[in-house]
Design a protein around this motif. Structure first.
Motif, PDB file in Angstrom:
ATOM      1  N   ARG A 107       0.647  -1.076   0.068  1.00  0.00           N
ATOM      2  CA  ARG A 107       0.235  -0.006   0.053  1.00  0.00           C
ATOM      3  C   ARG A 107       0.788   1.232  -0.029  1.00  0.00           C
ATOM      4  N   SER A 108       2.235   1.046  -0.269  1.00  0.00           N
ATOM      5  CA  SER A 108       3.089   2.369  -0.005  1.00  0.00           C
ATOM      6  C   SER A 108       4.606   1.771  -0.695  1.00  0.00           C
ATOM      7  N   ALA A 109       5.124   2.771  -1.113  1.00  0.00           N
ATOM      8  CA  ALA A 109       6.431   2.710  -1.638  1.00  0.00           C
ATOM      9  C   ALA A 109       7.277   2.012  -0.774  1.00  0.00           C
ATOM     10  N   ALA A 110       7.193   2.589   0.460  1.00  0.00           N
ATOM     11  CA  ALA A 110       8.117   1.818   1.382  1.00  0.00           C
ATOM     12  C   ALA A 110       8.005   0.348   1.491  1.00  0.00           C
ATOM     13  N   GLU A 111       6.659   0.048   1.516  1.00  0.00           N
ATOM     14  CA  GLU A 111       6.176  -1.685   1.572  1.00  0.00           C
ATOM     15  C   GLU A 111       6.593  -2.297   0.318  1.00  0.00           C
ATOM     16  N   ILE A 112       6.671  -1.516  -0.718  1.00  0.00           N
ATOM     17  CA  ILE A 112       7.076  -2.381  -2.099  1.00  0.00           C
ATOM     18  C   ILE A 112       8.767  -2.597  -1.802  1.00  0.00           C
ATOM     19  N   ARG A 113       9.386  -1.605  -1.442  1.00  0.00           N
ATOM     20  CA  ARG A 113      10.700  -1.645  -1.266  1.00  0.00           C
ATOM     21  C   ARG A 113      10.957  -2.734  -0.265  1.00  0.00           C
ATOM     22  N   ALA A 114      10.445  -2.759   0.829  1.00  0.00           N
ATOM     23  CA  ALA A 114      10.778  -3.716   1.871  1.00  0.00           C
ATOM     24  C   ALA A 114      10.593  -5.242   1.006  1.00  0.00           C
ATOM     25  N   ALA A 115       9.412  -5.361   0.445  1.00  0.00           N
ATOM     26  CA  ALA A 115       9.060  -6.763  -0.150  1.00  0.00           C
ATOM     27  C   ALA A 115      10.240  -7.134  -1.085  1.00  0.00           C
ATOM     28  N   MET A 116      10.486  -6.302  -2.087  1.00  0.00           N
ATOM     29  CA  MET A 116      11.624  -6.490  -2.887  1.00  0.00           C
ATOM     30  C   MET A 116      12.710  -6.948  -2.112  1.00  0.00           C
ATOM     31  N   ALA A 117      13.184  -5.931  -1.058  1.00  0.00           N
ATOM     32  CA  ALA A 117      14.356  -6.347  -0.507  1.00  0.00           C
ATOM     33  C   ALA A 117      14.528  -7.946  -0.083  1.00  0.00           C
ATOM     34  N   GLU A 118      13.316  -8.236   0.661  1.00  0.00           N
ATOM     35  CA  GLU A 118      13.177  -9.557   1.466  1.00  0.00           C
ATOM     36  C   GLU A 118      12.871 -10.508   0.341  1.00  0.00           C
ATOM     37  N   GLY A 119      13.008 -10.562  -0.966  1.00  0.00           N
ATOM     38  CA  GLY A 119      12.670 -11.507  -1.958  1.00  0.00           C
ATOM     39  C   GLY A 119      11.004 -11.732  -2.060  1.00  0.00           C
ATOM     40  N   SER A 120      10.150 -10.857  -1.566  1.00  0.00           N
ATOM     41  CA  SER A 120       8.822 -11.224  -1.805  1.00  0.00           C
ATOM     42  C   SER A 120       8.260 -10.390  -3.034  1.00  0.00           C
ATOM     43  N   PHE A 121       6.998 -11.168  -3.484  1.00  0.00           N
ATOM     44  CA  PHE A 121       6.584 -10.440  -4.729  1.00  0.00           C
ATOM     45  C   PHE A 121       5.902  -9.294  -4.155  1.00  0.00           C
ATOM     46  N   ALA A 122       6.031  -8.188  -4.618  1.00  0.00           N
ATOM     47  CA  ALA A 122       5.316  -6.890  -4.103  1.00  0.00           C
ATOM     48  C   ALA A 122       3.893  -6.730  -5.193  1.00  0.00           C
TER      49      ALA A 122
END
Length: 340
Positions: free
Chosen positions: A101-116
């Motif tokens: 729901r936010s750019a921060a959540e997208i970046r966090a998901a990508m950093a941890e290898g999750s599909f954003a």
């Protein structure tokens, strides 16, 4: 591999059309799809805008050359089914897929290898003029929305699929459509202009205070298809700090608009070169339209995104430029639109 955050896929609607067990097939592998989780991970495809799109059995054009409207009841049923599918995929993935729901959540998901995954609606036929549904969908995670697909609805006139004609086809936003854009601005839902005709594009530009974005469209100057963006539209996208995402569909890339399965990556590169020259490197991304359109065998499915990036690298794009096109521009644009 450079991670890719993509501006458009039709995975949800295609999964539901195929057969039962949709969420399991996405998570474990669905060879009939262009995107599933195992291939996305193997290809550096880190996430994107996951569209809800509703269909109608009747595809007969009316006297004005438009596709028929979707009955609101049917659209609502299909919208809820696809929104629920997205929620089930997220819940059953064990963290491998995250609803962002936010750019921060997208970046966090990508950093941890999750599909954003970002919840997107492509044509809001399910809503009525009171717009109550928009509040409900926003609470469920909706963060980007295209008022129309390529058919009319109560909000606007979607641009028909016409090769050899610019997007100046049909009228602009209705009063309900103007209210929709205003509410999207209030809720910080990004308004997507792909599938919008010319009049609707400029109506949104007058009303909206957010960046103008065409999530999966190409350069009309290179492929004169009504779905593509004119130079004047591209200039407005640049001036508002918006973005255009390259659509991988052959008929929106090929200069003659033909379904050529052998179309080379050089055609896609020409569009990217043109878009970068017109709007600037900071305003171009990818909007594949995976599972929603016909593609060249040189892309084929999600595994082709790295081939495209390698072709761009060979054409002279440096690593910073590639990262911008692959994911940084999309995330930065969403951050500006969402304010977070």
């Amino acid at each position: 591999m450079i991670p890719v955050f993509d501006g458009h896929n039709d995975v949800l609607s295609k999964l539901l059309r195929a057969r039962d067990g949709a969420e399991s097939r996405f998570l474990t592998g669905a060879p009939e799809m262009q995107v599933d989780l195992p291939r996305a991970r193997a290809s550096g495809f880190a996430g994107g805008l996951c569209a809800i799109w509703v269909s109608t059995p009747d595809q007969t054009l009316d006297d004005q050359g438009d596709l028929p409207r979707v009955p609101q009841e049917s659209a609502l049923q299909q919208t809820i089914a696809q929104a629920a599918l997205l929620q089930r995929i997220v819940r059953r993935s064990g963290g491998a897929v995250r609803l962002c729901r936010s750019a921060a959540e997208i970046r966090a998901a990508m950093a941890e290898g999750s599909f954003a995954a970002v919840f997107h609606v492509e044509g809001i036929e399910a809503a009525t003029e009171d717009l109550d549904l928009l509040h409900v969908l926003h609470a469920a995670g909706l963060r980007t929305l295209g008022p129309v697909w390529s058919r009319p609805n109560i909000f606007a006139h979607g641009v028909p699929f016409v090769m050899g004609h610019d997007p100046d086809l049909g009228g602009g936003l209705t009063e309900a459509g103007k209210d929709l854009v205003r509410l999207c601005n209030e809720l910080r839902i990004l308004v997507d202009l792909s599938h919008m005709n010319d009049a609707g594009f400029w109506d949104v530009a007058k009303i909206s205070d957010a960046p103008l974005v065409a999530s999966h469209s190409n350069a009309f100057a290179l492929c004169p298809h009504s779905r593509n963006a004119t130079d004047r539209q591209l200039d407005a996208i640049r001036e508002t700090g918006g973005l255009i995402g390259l659509n991988f569909g052959v008929r929106f890339l090929h200069p003659e608009g033909i379904r050529d399965p052998e179309m080379g990556l050089d055609v896609m590169l020409r569009h990217i070169d043109y878009l970068v020259e017109r709007v600037g490197i900071d305003h171009v991304g990818l909007g594949s339209d995976f599972d929603g359109t016909f593609m060249s065998r040189h892309i084929g499915d999600v595994s082709g995104v790295q081939r495209l990036l390698e072709a761009l690298r060979a054409a002279g794009y440096d690593e910073e430029d590639l990262a911008k096109i692959a994911h940084r521009n999309w995330i930065a644009t969403l951050e500006r639109a969402w304010g977070q």
